[in-house]
Enzyme design. Structure first.
Site, PDB file in Angstrom:
ATOM      1  N   LEU A 139       0.858  -1.174   0.000  1.00 38.86           N
ATOM      2  CA  LEU A 139       0.000   0.000   0.000  1.00 38.86           C
ATOM      3  C   LEU A 139       0.899   1.230   0.000  1.00 38.86           C
ATOM      4  O   LEU A 139       2.016   1.194   0.529  1.00 38.86           O
ATOM      5  CB  LEU A 139      -0.889   0.042   1.251  1.00 38.86           C
ATOM      6  CG  LEU A 139      -1.920  -1.066   1.439  1.00 38.86           C
ATOM      7  CD1 LEU A 139      -2.658  -0.854   2.767  1.00 38.86           C
ATOM      8  CD2 LEU A 139      -2.903  -1.121   0.286  1.00 38.86           C
ATOM      9  N   ASP A 140       0.421   2.329  -0.578  1.00 37.30           N
ATOM     10  CA  ASP A 140       1.153   3.588  -0.475  1.00 37.30           C
ATOM     11  C   ASP A 140       1.395   3.918   0.995  1.00 37.30           C
ATOM     12  O   ASP A 140       0.587   3.562   1.864  1.00 37.30           O
ATOM     13  CB  ASP A 140       0.350   4.737  -1.100  1.00 37.30           C
ATOM     14  CG  ASP A 140       0.225   4.622  -2.606  1.00 37.30           C
ATOM     15  OD1 ASP A 140       0.983   3.836  -3.211  1.00 37.30           O
ATOM     16  OD2 ASP A 140      -0.633   5.321  -3.170  1.00 37.30           O
ATOM     17  N   GLN A 141       2.458   4.627   1.267  1.00 35.39           N
ATOM     18  CA  GLN A 141       2.784   5.015   2.642  1.00 35.39           C
ATOM     19  C   GLN A 141       1.615   5.741   3.298  1.00 35.39           C
ATOM     20  O   GLN A 141       1.312   5.512   4.471  1.00 35.39           O
ATOM     21  CB  GLN A 141       4.021   5.902   2.657  1.00 35.39           C
ATOM     22  CG  GLN A 141       4.452   6.325   4.057  1.00 35.39           C
ATOM     23  CD  GLN A 141       5.725   7.155   4.056  1.00 35.39           C
ATOM     24  OE1 GLN A 141       6.264   7.484   2.995  1.00 35.39           O
ATOM     25  NE2 GLN A 141       6.229   7.502   5.226  1.00 35.39           N
TER      26      GLN A 141
ATOM     27  N   THR B  86      -1.578   5.451   2.670  1.00 35.07           N
ATOM     28  CA  THR B  86      -2.805   4.652   2.713  1.00 35.07           C
ATOM     29  C   THR B  86      -2.785   3.716   3.908  1.00 35.07           C
ATOM     30  O   THR B  86      -1.761   3.103   4.215  1.00 35.07           O
ATOM     31  CB  THR B  86      -2.951   3.830   1.419  1.00 35.07           C
ATOM     32  OG1 THR B  86      -2.915   4.707   0.294  1.00 35.07           O
ATOM     33  CG2 THR B  86      -4.254   3.054   1.407  1.00 35.07           C
TER      34      THR B  86
END
Length: 220
Positions: free
Chosen positions: A60-62, A64
């Site tokens: 996941l994106d940092q 998110t």
């Protein structure tokens, strides 16, 4: 099946067995180490302290938050990576976006816009009809707030491009609140963090084929 302790080093563990882990990543935490000594604290490092040998399967994106699936050993990492590549792992997200998307309906709609790297502004991505890779996202409206002028949506990525959900919603003119990469200043200021949460993971267990479904409600 083992039900783990609710919290491990700030990371919520929803499930563990001898093959895999289901964790809930808080916002602001990297999934894997980044460049530099200040970016070594991450989900994989914390997980390996408690579950030696734990391996990242997807990210996941940092910014998110939400559900992340990890493997306990290399064979399971291969099996789960194959399941992701074959789109056998179903993911859903919730987000709060800028603007009103219309009457609340239960029907799903699809965004089909190709995404490419913006090489001059990396790590940003852009919609590019010529160079972009095919990218599809299903979405539906859950609720809206006429006073705040925002909408809550459920999202289901069909493909898995970098920043796909953020880019697609911004392209619709409804960026996710708190998105420092793709939202305008007004949408950024409406939230202290990116309001995007991975809330559902569903797949067949690679070991025995039993259906697995995990849910995590967003805290926004």
């Amino acid at each position: 099946m083992t039900l783990p302790e609710p919290v491990a080093d700030g990371v919520q563990a929803l499930y563990e067995d001898d093959d895999l882990l289901v964790l809930c990543k808080p916002p602001g935490m990297l999934c894997v180490p980044g460049r530099g000594p200040d970016k070594q604290d991450c989900l994989s490092a914390r997980s390996q302290q408690r579950w030696p040998g734990a391996l990242i399967v997807h990210r996941l994106d940092q910014a998110t938050s939400g559900l992340v699936l990890m493997a306990r050993h290399i064979d399971m990492q291969r099996r789960l990576s194959h399941a992701f590549a074959e789109r056998q792992v179903h993911k859903r997200y919730q987000a709060v976006v800028q603007g009103l998307l219309g009457p609340v309906e239960q029907t799903w709609q699809e965004i089909d816009l190709p995404i490419a790297a913006d090489w001059e502004r990396r790590p940003l991505r852009v919609i590019d009809q010529t160079l972009g890779k095919p990218s599809q996202t299903r979405w539906r409206l859950l609720a809206q707030d006429g006073v705040a002028h925002t909408s809550r949506v459920e999202l289901e990525p069909i493909t898995g491009r970098t920043h796909q959900l953020r880019v697609h919603l911004a392209a619709l003119g409804h960026p996710i609140l708190g998105d420092t990469l793709y939202a305008d200043e007004a949408a950024q200021q409406k939230a202290p963090r990116l309001l995007l949460h991975a809330c559902v993971l569903e797949f067949a267990h690679p070991r025995h084929g039993a259906p697995c479904r995990f849910e995590s409600a967003p805290d926004f």
